[in-house]
Design an enzyme around this catalytic site. Structure first.
Site, PDB file in Angstrom:
ATOM      1  N   GLY A 267       0.822  -1.203   0.000  1.00 41.14           N
ATOM      2  CA  GLY A 267       0.000   0.000   0.000  1.00 41.14           C
ATOM      3  C   GLY A 267       0.854   1.251   0.000  1.00 41.14           C
ATOM      4  O   GLY A 267       2.078   1.183  -0.123  1.00 41.14           O
ATOM      5  N   GLU A 299      10.207   2.366   1.396  1.00 45.11           N
ATOM      6  CA  GLU A 299      10.160   2.728  -0.020  1.00 45.11           C
ATOM      7  C   GLU A 299       9.890   4.227  -0.122  1.00 45.11           C
ATOM      8  O   GLU A 299      10.781   5.010  -0.429  1.00 45.11           O
ATOM      9  CB  GLU A 299       9.081   1.943  -0.751  1.00 45.11           C
ATOM     10  CG  GLU A 299       8.967   2.281  -2.230  1.00 45.11           C
ATOM     11  CD  GLU A 299       7.837   1.553  -2.928  1.00 45.11           C
ATOM     12  OE1 GLU A 299       7.796   1.608  -4.166  1.00 45.11           O
ATOM     13  OE2 GLU A 299       6.993   0.932  -2.244  1.00 45.11           O
TER      14      GLU A 299
END
Length: 439
Positions: A267, A299
């Site tokens: 997500g 990330e």
């Protein structure tokens, strides 16, 4: 031999730029052909094995094994996400047949709307899924078909092992709240989604001789879904016994190979940096039951997301992890623990996860420090990329050698979620292929 891209001759003798955009012509990445890579480095042979890890609903992560002497055709092993690897032709066909007004029916129009060719953000990257998943969600036959086609496509690329990731709830139209993509209530529940995917994967595996497994994804913005994801992992994959072998549960047919080998959390990290209690409880219970766990972290989010992934979610693998370098104490601790990192250079550029020259990419530091790391792609459909894109970037801008590629792919095989006996067999085949001595 001269090589061309979009009518422009490629000059392989030019200095290698640190800006990856200089690898592009007219906004397109270099083509993914082994011959192109071979022309860069004659030592690369025609046989390779690839392992894919993937971003749960955001991508396909790929690891490739390079360079062992053989004249056989390419052989790759992959852990990949099929949601990010659907054929544009299939999307267009389904949209036309269903008369879907929100999804384009021209392959070229779909390509223009879905594929990202310049850096944006992780949120805009994830937004692309809504441009085509509505024609697949709730349709059991379409889901089976795209799973089957994924195995077929990977077999054509030489893949021998495939891990597929997806969110059952995002493809369901019954017994899930809220429903996704604005679709009306249907009759396909999350369990039916897993059955459809498993059926397509089994059919593809049998026909194309590709070993397949799958990972079920929890979604950061939907912690209430995670307990059911855990139940589906048990129902369709079994748990691990004390010897770390997959064993069927009461709800898994002993006549069928358990397909689900783990769970993931995916997500938009840039919007949700702290996992909800539903995620934490599900992942901790998964660890107690011996179900494998991977988490996308570091990330777009800070190093604290990685810390949470390993301390609270008990992750064995980390998807991406670039921002871990913001916390060097934690970084060195995870190196000692041999946590595996699935890195995707081209994806990190397109999603804005990494901003800077590729000759300073975090992958370089991880490799230098002896981390367990693999080289991957992330959603080839949306990124408009291929396996070769990431390998060329690593070769050109990160000075990766054949030895680096071999080490990364041995690490990938070791970190796979295969049952112990099958993993041992895979590792041994790779050692033989690379001429390595068994330990």
């Amino acid at each position: 031999m001269k090589r061309f891209l979009n009518g422009t001759e490629l000059d392989f003798n030019k200095p290698r730029p640190s800006d990856p955009r200089q690898l592009l012509q007219d906004g397109r990445v270099l083509p993914a052909t082994p011959s192109w890579l071979d022309s860069q480095n004659p030592s690369l042979t025609h046989t390779s094995i690839v392992l894919f890890f993937s971003s749960p609903i955001c991508g396909t992560t790929i690891m490739r094994l390079f360079s062992f002497p053989s004249t056989a055709s390419s052989r790759w092993s992959s852990m990949s996400i099929w949601i990010g690897a659907i054929r544009l032709e299939t999307i267009a066909e389904l949209a036309r047949r269903k008369g879907h007004k929100e999804v384009l029916t021209s392959v070229e129009d779909l390509r223009k709307s879905i594929v990202m060719d310049h850096p944006e953000s992780l949120s805009k990257f994830i937004h692309r899924f809504g441009l085509y998943l509505p024609v697949i969600a709730g349709d059991k036959e379409a889901i089976r078909r795209v799973a089957y086609e994924l195995v077929q496509d990977k077999a054509r690329e030489g893949v021998v092992y495939l891990e597929v990731r997806y969110s059952p709830q995002l493809l369901a139209t019954a017994d899930v709240e809220p429903k996704s993509w604005g679709l009306p209530r249907g009759d396909l529940d999350p369990n039916g989604v897993v059955e459809a995917v498993s059926k397509g994967l089994r059919e593809g595996a049998a026909e194309f001789s590709v070993i397949t497994r799958s990972i079920l994804c929890c979604m950061r913005h939907r912690p209430a879904w995670s307990p059911e994801v855990l139940r589906l992992c048990v129902r369709h994959g079994g748990v691990l016994d004390i010897e770390h072998e997959n064993v069927p549960t009461n709800e898994t047919s002993s006549l069928e190979q358990p397909m689900v080998v783990g769970m993931d959390l995916a997500g938009d990290e840039s919007l949700v940096t702290v996992a909800g209690s539903g995620h934490i409880q599900a992942f901790q219970e998964a660890r107690r039951m011996g179900i494998h766990r991977t988490v996308h972290a570091g990330e777009a989010g800070p190093a604290s997301v990685v810390r949470e992934a390993v301390t609270k979610l008990k992750a064995e693998r980390i998807g991406h992890g670039y921002h871990l370098l913001e916390d060097l104490e934690l970084y060195h601790l995870l190196l000692q623990q041999q946590i595996h990192f699935e890195m995707c250079p081209w994806s990190s550029y397109i999603t804005g996860a990494y901003v800077g020259d590729f000759n300073k990419h975090p992958l370089i530091r991880f490799l230098a420090d002896g981390a367990s790391v693999s080289l991957n792609t992330d959603d080839p459909l949306i990124l408009g990329s291929t396996l070769e894109t990431d390998y060329c970037l690593a070769r050109r801008h990160m000075s990766c050698t054949d030895e680096n590629f071999i080490a990364m792919n041995m690490a990938a095989a070791s970190a796979s979620f295969l049952p112990r006996a099958e993993k041992d067999a895979l590792m041994e085949s790779l050692r033989n292929a690379y001429g390595l001595t068994s330990t």
